[in-house]
Design an enzyme around this catalytic site. Structure first.
Site, PDB file in Angstrom:
ATOM      1  CB  CYS A 197      -3.422 -10.676  18.508  1.00  0.00           C
ATOM      2  SG  CYS A 197      -5.088 -11.376  18.290  1.00  0.00           S
TER       3      CYS A 197
ATOM      4  CE1 TYR B 165      -3.680   7.793   7.893  1.00  0.00           C
ATOM      5  CE2 TYR B 165      -5.933   6.994   7.744  1.00  0.00           C
ATOM      6  CZ  TYR B 165      -4.722   7.052   8.410  1.00  0.00           C
ATOM      7  OH  TYR B 165      -4.560   6.375   9.602  1.00  0.00           O
TER       8      TYR B 165
ATOM      9  CB  CYS C  77     -11.127  -6.542  22.052  1.00  0.00           C
ATOM     10  SG  CYS C  77      -9.452  -7.149  21.743  1.00  0.00           S
TER      11      CYS C  77
ATOM     12  CB  ALA D 157      -5.230 -16.308  32.597  1.00  0.00           C
TER      13      ALA D 157
ATOM     14  CB  CYS E 288      -4.720  -5.285  16.597  1.00  0.00           C
ATOM     15  SG  CYS E 288      -6.490  -5.067  16.903  1.00  0.00           S
TER      16      CYS E 288
ATOM     17  CB  CYS F 149     -11.042 -11.577  15.218  1.00  0.00           C
ATOM     18  SG  CYS F 149     -10.969  -9.795  15.534  1.00  0.00           S
TER      19      CYS F 149
ATOM     20  CD  GLN G 274      -2.812   1.320   2.340  1.00  0.00           C
ATOM     21  OE1 GLN G 274      -2.365   1.541   3.450  1.00  0.00           O
ATOM     22  NE2 GLN G 274      -4.110   1.166   2.101  1.00  0.00           N
TER      23      GLN G 274
ATOM     24  CE  LYS H  47     -18.520  -7.351  25.978  1.00  0.00           C
ATOM     25  NZ  LYS H  47     -18.187  -7.291  27.424  1.00  0.00           N
TER      26      LYS H  47
ATOM     27  N   GLY I 252      -8.950  -8.701   7.945  1.00  0.00           N
ATOM     28  CA  GLY I 252      -7.787  -8.107   8.572  1.00  0.00           C
ATOM     29  C   GLY I 252      -7.523  -8.668   9.943  1.00  0.00           C
TER      30      GLY I 252
END
Length: 641
Positions: A361, A175, A345, A392, A349, A342, A103, A429, A318
């Site tokens: 991540c 942009y 959240c 965890a 990232c 994914c 890009q 969620k 992505g």
């Protein structure tokens, strides 16, 4: 026949053949070296996601110039010195069976926070800087715009020399190029301002210049159909721009929405739901003949649906590829359930990039650390006991078992997941909730034995044979000494998730952190009348600002009443009393939900360590934080056992 036949089918962009219809769109990593060249870490990052993850991976924004605006921290292709690193990157991607796009960007323009009085930010016109509106951008001169056009062509030549398969033009989300396209930013009176054709001239001249310099190199353009802000283009104008880009020789149109002024659309969190930008892709697909790529919270199922009905020709995945670099390979092998979700959240990232860190991540601790965090077999297999079946603990168990250890997981409740099970009940969620099932599937084929309904105490003999003990007992709800807090009409926030039948029609949530605010939204969307009472001046202060934009808008849309700057002083059977700047108020409610926060449940870890066991405390029992910190702690701890 595969359930994802369209996703895994070959595709074509110009003369470029792709193995499948998945493209990893540009995402910032901040992994470039000090000279702005692609580093070894970056090469490993992109190569990991090539072939098994996407037929085409496209790099983050890569600057074609350094002198017209400060571009520190970006990758660069502004000189031949960039070619060796680009060549290494292309070879690494090709070795994995993928194709590489780079890009190219003209810069950030008004979005650039890196400027000095001597070198102010630049833009199409004298626009206020996004980060400091008191600073006005310097409009680029006509000659400077033409110079940039030439630099795009030069950068594309370098990319082609390095073996890059496609270049993408960074024309979206407000942009610099988009600042020429957008009527809210472009007030020029030269050939680059005024009509739609003139405002698109900068973009179309770049396409034409690259085509002239490297005729066989495919070009894509990232276009935001709607900037989601006042004064921006409408759908009809976006379609006109798309046709102008196609007429200039464009090969692929990547379609999205948003701007820094509507940041959550640039990085859509879970509040925006699945496939949130597909309508924009569909609108562009209806007016151009070239391929179109859709993006925006795409799951395998809705990606397949998008391609099946023809709303787009390619799907951009992505953050899904950050979470699981083998996204496509697992679909092709019939292992859809093994794709690590994914959870949208944005924590480690995009959130990491905005805080000056490198990409990571929340659910995939190796993301961005492909060279540093590869697992190696344990030198000596051990017996590892994991106390706590939350994020965890489950990640620690998975990683320890992958390394060759025998693992016992002890969970005092009757289910795995810990706090995730109640906290992830809202539909928005569902990806977070899916992580529980993902861990369950992963450890099912590993030397892991799960003991549900088993509480471990300090003198428990079941730990006597453990070489290592990982304690992930989470946190306990913080209970404040407020009169009436133990009333029958009072529920703690996690209990409110689990026992919706006990929640009345009118609810007041005492505590406006993320857990309280998310519950308020869930209840309001289910038809409850909800008020949030928070002692601070704002709610969701512990939430990443990008996500907070969506959450606050969603709460407003759901008619949740928010009372900030108010301290709860008493709870009664009719609601609660709070004191704020204007004195005492009573909020009437059938149910009061307490969401005052949590404190570490560290007592067991301390007691076990005192017995002489080798104890590793991780997650919320050490310091309450977000789920990403817990998962990463589980991985890193088990990787060293």
């Amino acid at each position: 026949m595969s359930a994802f036949a369209h996703v895994i089918a070959p595709g074509r962009i110009g003369a470029l053949e792709l193995a499948n219809r998945v493209i990893m769109p540009p995402m910032g990593t901040s992994l470039s070296d000090a000279d702005g060249h692609f580093s070894d870490r970056q090469v490993a990052w992109y190569a990991e996601r090539a072939g098994t993850g996407a037929g085409l991976v496209v790099t983050e924004l890569t600057a074609v110039s350094r002198d017209l605006e400060l571009t520190a921290g970006l990758a660069h292709a502004d000189s031949d010195a960039a070619i060796p690193a680009l060549t290494r990157l292309a070879h690494a991607v090709h070795a994995k069976g993928g194709k590489l796009g780079v890009q190219l960007t003209a810069g950030l323009g008004r979005n650039n926070a890196a400027y000095t009085p001597e070198q102010p930010p630049v833009s199409a016109s004298d626009n206020p800087n996004f980060f400091d509106p008191t600073v006005l951008c310097r409009p680029l001169t006509t000659d400077e715009v033409r110079t940039l056009v030439g630099r795009f062509a030069d950068a594309a030549v370098r990319c082609a020399a390095a073996g890059v398969d496609m270049v993408d033009l960074h024309g979206h989300t407000g942009y610099l190029i988009d600042q020429f396209l957008g009527p809210q930013w472009n007030r020029r009176t030269d050939v680059y301002g005024g009509s739609i054709k003139n405002r698109a001239r900068f973009a179309t001249e770049i396409i034409q210049a690259i085509k002239a310099a490297v005729p066989g190199l495919p070009i894509s353009f990232r276009l935001s159909v709607s900037n989601k802000m006042p004064g921006s283009r409408d759908l009809v104008e976006a379609q006109q721009i798309a046709r102008l880009l196609e007429g200039a020789g464009l090969d692929l149109l990547m379609v999205d929405d948003g701007a820094y002024d509507a940041m959550d659309w640039v990085f859509p969190p879970y509040y925006l739901g699945d496939a949130c930008m597909v309508p924009s892709a569909q609108a562009m697909k209806s007016v151009v003949a070239i391929p179109v790529m859709a993006v925006g919270n795409l799951t395998p199922e809705n990606a397949e649906a998008v391609l099946t009905v023809g709303d787009a020709d390619f799907v951009g995945v992505g953050r899904g590829l950050i979470a699981d670099p083998e996204w496509v390979a697992k679909l092709a092998d019939g292992r859809r359930d093994d794709i690590r979700p994914c959870i949208r959240c944005n924590q480690l990232c995009i959130g990491a990039i905005f805080t000056g860190a490198t990409i990571g991540c929340a659910v995939n601790p190796t993301a961005g650390y492909e060279l540093e965090r590869a697992l190696v077999p344990a030198a000596v297999p051990k017996h590892v006991a994991v106390v706590g079946g939350g994020p965890a603990g489950l990640e620690a168990a998975r990683v320890a078992a992958l390394r060759g250890h025998a693992v016992d997981v002890y969970e005092k409740s009757e289910h795995l997941g810990g706090v995730l099970l109640p906290a992830a009940t809202p539909e928005f969620k569902k990806e977070l909730r899916a992580m529980i099932g993902w861990w369950g599937r992963q450890i099912a084929d590993l030397p892991v034995t799960v003991h549900l309904g088993t509480e471990i105490l300090a003198d428990d003999t079941r730990l006597a044979g453990a070489d290592e003990v990982v304690v992930a007992t989470g946190a306990d709800p913080l209970v404040l000494p407020i009169p009436g807090v133990d009333g029958e009409n009072v529920l703690e926030v996690l209990d409110a998730h689990l026992h919706r039948d006990r929640v009345g029609s009118r609810v007041v949530v005492a505590g406006g952190g993320l857990s309280g605010a998310d519950l308020a939204l869930e209840l309001a969307e289910a038809g409850h009348e909800v008020t949030i009472v928070e002692k601070a001046d704002a709610i969701a202060a512990d939430l990443l600002f990008i996500n907070a934009i969506s959450l606050l808008r969603s709460l407003t849309d759901a008619r949740v009443h928010v009372l900030t700057g108010h301290l709860v002083t008493e709870i009664d059977e009719k609601g609660l009393t709070a004191v704020g700047p204007d004195g005492e108020v009573h909020v009437d409610a059938d149910t009061v939900v307490t969401a005052f926060g949590v404190r570490p449940a560290h007592r067991l870890a301390d007691a076990l360590a005192a017995t002489g066991l080798s104890v590793h405390a991780i997650g919320d029992c050490v310091l309450p934080a977000k789920v990403g910190e817990a998962i990463n702690a589980g991985y890193l701890t088990a990787a060293l056992l």
